[in-house]
Design a protein around this motif. Structure first.
Motif, short mmCIF file in Angstrom:
data_model
loop_
_atom_site.label_atom_id
_atom_site.label_comp_id
_atom_site.label_asym_id
_atom_site.label_seq_id
_atom_site.Cartn_x
_atom_site.Cartn_y
_atom_site.Cartn_z
N ASP A 498 0.92 -1.34 0.28
CA ASP A 498 -0.02 -0.40 0.13
C ASP A 498 1.07 1.33 -0.14
O ASP A 498 0.43 2.13 -0.16
N GLY A 499 2.75 0.94 0.20
CA GLY A 499 2.75 1.65 -0.23
C GLY A 499 2.78 2.66 1.71
O GLY A 499 3.83 3.93 0.77
N ARG A 500 2.80 2.83 2.39
CA ARG A 500 2.77 3.52 3.50
C ARG A 500 3.61 3.12 4.86
O ARG A 500 4.33 4.01 5.38
N LEU A 501 4.66 2.20 4.57
CA LEU A 501 5.65 1.67 5.63
C LEU A 501 6.63 1.17 4.35
O LEU A 501 6.95 0.30 3.39
N PRO A 502 7.85 2.01 5.04
CA PRO A 502 9.45 2.01 4.20
C PRO A 502 9.42 0.35 4.88
O PRO A 502 9.61 -0.36 5.96
N GLU A 503 9.77 -0.51 3.91
CA GLU A 503 10.85 -1.98 4.26
C GLU A 503 12.10 -2.21 3.33
O GLU A 503 12.80 -2.89 5.05
N ILE A 504 12.59 -0.70 2.70
CA ILE A 504 13.80 -1.10 2.39
C ILE A 504 14.78 0.07 2.18
O ILE A 504 14.25 0.61 2.28
N VAL A 505 15.54 0.20 2.74
CA VAL A 505 16.42 1.71 2.42
C VAL A 505 17.96 1.82 1.69
O VAL A 505 18.54 0.84 2.33
N GLU A 506 18.51 2.08 1.20
CA GLU A 506 19.53 2.11 0.91
C GLU A 506 20.22 2.94 -0.15
O GLU A 506 19.56 4.15 -0.46
N TRP A 507 21.59 3.80 0.22
CA TRP A 507 22.33 4.99 0.32
C TRP A 507 22.41 5.13 -1.15
O TRP A 507 23.79 3.63 -1.66
N LYS A 508 22.02 5.88 -2.19
CA LYS A 508 22.28 5.82 -3.59
C LYS A 508 23.90 5.96 -3.90
O LYS A 508 24.16 5.00 -5.37
N ASP A 509 24.66 6.09 -3.15
CA ASP A 509 26.32 6.82 -3.56
C ASP A 509 26.91 5.47 -2.90
O ASP A 509 28.55 5.92 -3.05
N HIS A 510 26.82 5.05 -2.18
CA HIS A 510 27.77 3.79 -1.43
C HIS A 510 27.17 1.88 -2.10
O HIS A 510 26.15 1.81 -3.06
N PRO A 511 28.72 1.35 -2.32
CA PRO A 511 28.63 0.66 -2.59
C PRO A 511 27.95 -0.49 -2.78
O PRO A 511 27.71 -1.60 -3.47
N TRP A 512 27.27 -0.68 -1.07
CA TRP A 512 26.47 -1.77 -0.56
C TRP A 512 26.60 -1.05 1.02
O TRP A 512 27.24 -1.50 2.01
N PHE A 513 25.32 -0.32 1.02
CA PHE A 513 24.29 -0.10 2.35
C PHE A 513 22.94 -0.70 1.56
O PHE A 513 22.99 -0.02 1.05
N VAL A 514 22.01 -1.62 3.32
CA VAL A 514 21.05 -1.97 2.74
C VAL A 514 20.49 -2.31 4.20
O VAL A 514 21.34 -2.48 5.41
N GLY A 515 19.75 -1.07 4.57
CA GLY A 515 18.79 -1.25 5.93
C GLY A 515 17.63 -1.96 5.84
O GLY A 515 16.62 -1.55 4.88
N VAL A 516 17.03 -3.38 5.79
CA VAL A 516 15.96 -3.80 5.81
C VAL A 516 14.93 -4.32 7.30
O VAL A 516 15.28 -4.27 8.36
N GLN A 517 13.33 -3.72 7.41
CA GLN A 517 13.24 -3.73 8.31
C GLN A 517 12.24 -5.63 9.16
O GLN A 517 12.28 -4.99 9.91
N PHE A 518 12.39 -5.90 8.43
CA PHE A 518 12.31 -7.67 8.35
C PHE A 518 13.74 -8.23 8.84
O PHE A 518 14.92 -7.78 8.43
N HIS A 519 13.75 -9.24 9.13
CA HIS A 519 14.33 -10.28 9.39
C HIS A 519 14.94 -11.42 8.28
O HIS A 519 14.37 -12.97 8.32
N PRO A 520 15.78 -10.87 7.58
CA PRO A 520 15.26 -12.45 6.34
C PRO A 520 16.62 -13.17 6.55
O PRO A 520 16.82 -14.25 6.26
N GLU A 521 17.14 -12.90 8.12
CA GLU A 521 18.44 -14.17 8.74
C GLU A 521 17.25 -15.61 9.38
O GLU A 521 17.54 -16.26 8.37
N LEU A 522 15.91 -14.92 8.73
CA LEU A 522 15.16 -16.54 9.59
C LEU A 522 14.44 -17.03 8.59
O LEU A 522 14.17 -18.20 8.39
N LYS A 523 15.09 -17.20 7.64
CA LYS A 523 15.05 -17.88 6.67
C LYS A 523 16.00 -18.04 5.47
O LYS A 523 15.45 -18.83 4.35
N SER A 524 17.34 -17.83 5.71
CA SER A 524 18.99 -18.46 5.37
C SER A 524 18.33 -19.90 5.62
O SER A 524 18.53 -20.75 6.78
#
Length: 547
Positions: A498-524
């Protein structure tokens, strides 16, 4: 109809029942059977959701929103079978269900007792979904003799009697201590543990004995004689250098064959262990090493971040490198400059957590990763710290902070770029929450979809426009700050449908910078590493080649 394997423990706790159960499940899968694993915990909490990580370790979250014991993470990682709410229950949940039924009048005025009402409730739980799989593995938490565990032991005793003969077996995990002074492997603790188990009407079919080394034939025969099991049903569980050797090690010891023999399944299907042979090869034969700093607040207990540690290992397997994860207390960076320590690492990860303690240290770690162009992965609170750091230091919002911290202090100190989530959409229905609600089970829990932005790093990593990930949080990044933050370079590359809740952010001028609101480790999983961890370790590997 499923065959049932009940896994119990004796002598001491933390012997590895969960790992043994998970490894056995994977071995049965390797022989072509379908499995499901369950955990029955004797503690009186309804679930571990309100427990401190120092008290109980990590809380594992299922797709359908259950907060469970970390052993369910082992079950998923080893079998690939997604856990459900019906795969975890505690004494607290059982008693709560019984009392709710009593209040409704379901028992028609009868006196409510442990036997049969509590034990019947446990048996009903065990029976859920029994027609779906070939084997149901049920682990009983704690050790035999614990007073709070008695209803569970009585329930599984009754359950085995209710079922046709040969449909249930019992596997008992014990300790064989090595007495260095006398140079002896002692079987007496195991004998007493089995005696305790037999006194409540349960006779083990298989003994799994933890030891530092192999069990000599003399001690194996002694255990078989005094514990009334077959010699080939005495299985050694030796210490291993990695938990991912467990399936192959247990197979060599004959655990899966002993289980099939106990059920009189003959001829036994031959196992295909190629998956675990590949996992073992990747973990024992790395072609390099990367160092990852985990800046958190529960670093004194590694089990608090168990799934993160394992997901990093899986990412290392995918990239043929050993990941050396080192735990750093975030509060340390509130007293000292993080640069001298963090510059030794190839990547930085800030995990989830609750409360204000250590958050300023995490923000300084985020700033270091952003300004030094070091690969950064922020998970849940780690994403929120990345947003606060960007808001303060780049977007000009010098008082940016979280409502969570103001709520703790009882005063308004920050501009709340992170706010308390009061409602959201789940299965096309609105879920409403208040700060006055009970703590247990009131967060945004379970699997939710997110839409990924085209031409973003995460879109490339996932290779799909829509993802589903597991959540466990009650505070969110406020979408109203999106424009200001994106002007500063912090892009919102994943949003709720619905576009209301941010799930992922990343810096556009960074080689690898990711923040996620969820827990990806739980599915690895070791044979299926999570895409984010796989690429995070790849980025760390690229940095390691440059230094």
């Amino acid at each position: 109809m499923a065959r049932f394997i009940f896994i119990t423990g004796g002598v001491v706790s933390s012997l590895g029942k969960g790992l043994a159960s998970a490894a056995l499940g994977s071995l049965l899968q390797a022989r072509g059977f379908t499995v499901r694993l369950r955990k029955l915990d004797p503690y009186l909490n309804v679930d571990p959701g309100t427990m401190s990580p120092f008290e109980h370790g990590e809380v594992f979250v299922t797709d359908d929103g259950a907060e469970t014991d970390l052993d369910l993470g082992h079950y998923e990682r080893f079998t690939g079978v997604a856990a459900r709410k019906t795969d975890s229950v505690s004494s607290g949940r059982i008693y709560s269900n019984v009392l709710e039924k009593e209040r409704r009048g379901d028992y028609l005025g009868k006196t409510i007792q442990v036997i049969p009402h509590v034990t019947n409730e446990i048996k009903d739980f065990i029976s859920i979904g029994e027609d779906e799989v070939d084997f149901m593995l049920c682990e009983i938490g704690g050790t035999v003799g614990d007073i709070e565990g008695l209803p569970f032991f009585e329930a599984i005793r009754q359950f085995s009697q209710d079922k046709p003969r040969g449909q249930c077996i019992f596997m008992h995990l014990t300790l064989l201590p090595w007495i260095k002074a006398s140079g002896e492997l002692k079987t007496k603790p195991t004998q007493h543990s089995v005696k305790e188990l037999r006194s409540i009407g349960i006779a083990p079919d298989i003994l799994v004995c933890r030891s530092e080394g192999p069990i000599p034939a003399k001690e194996r025969e002694k255990l078989a004689l005094f514990c009334n099991v077959r010699p080939d049903a005495v299985v050694a569980a030796q210490d291993l250098s990695t938990i991912y050797d467990a399936p192959l090690a247990y197979h060599r010891e004959g655990l899966d064959q002993a289980v099939l023999d106990a059920f009189q399944i003959s001829p036994a299907p031959k196992p295909d262990l190629s998956r675990w042979e590949d996992v073992s090869d990747r973990i024992h034969n790395p072609e390099g090493e990367v160092r990852v700093a985990i800046v958190g607040k529960y670093t004194q207990l590694e089990d608090a971040y168990k799934s993160i540690a394992e997901a990093l290992t899986h990412g290392g397997m995918a990239n043929r490198v050993k990941v050396r994860a080192e735990w750093i207390d975030a509060e340390r960076f509130e007293r000292e400059d993080p640069a001298p320590l963090l510059e030794r690492y190839h990547a930085i990860l800030v995990p989830g957590g609750f409360g204000e303690r250590g958050t300023e240290g995490k923000i300084r770690a985020v700033e270091f990763a952003r300004t030094r162009k070091i690969p950064y992965l922020g998970i849940c609170l780690g994403m929120q710290m990345a947003v606060i750091e960007g808001a303060r230091n780049v977007a000009g919002l010098s008082t940016a902070g979280s409502q969570e911290f103001d709520h703790e202090a009882g005063e308004k100190r920050f501009e709340p770029v992170i706010f308390h989530l009061k409602e959201w959409i789940k299965d096309n229905e609105t879920v409403a929450r208040s700060v006055l609600d009970d703590k247990g089970g009131t967060m945004r829990l379970g699997a939710y979809e997110a839409q990924l932005k085209d031409e973003s790093l995460v879109r490339e990593i996932y290779g799909a426009p829509t993802i589903s990930e597991r959540h466990r949080h009650r505070y969110e990044v406020d979408i109203k700050y999106r424009e200001k933050l994106e002007e500063a370079g912090l892009c919102f590359t994943g949003l709720s449908p619905d576009g209301r809740l941010p799930e992922i952010v990343e810096w556009k001028d960074h080689p690898w910078f990711v923040g996620v609101q969820f827990h990806p480790e739980l599915k690895s999983k070791p044979f299926d590493p999570h895409p984010l961890f796989r690429d995070f370790v790849r980025a760390a590997k690229d940095v390691s080649r440059l230094v």
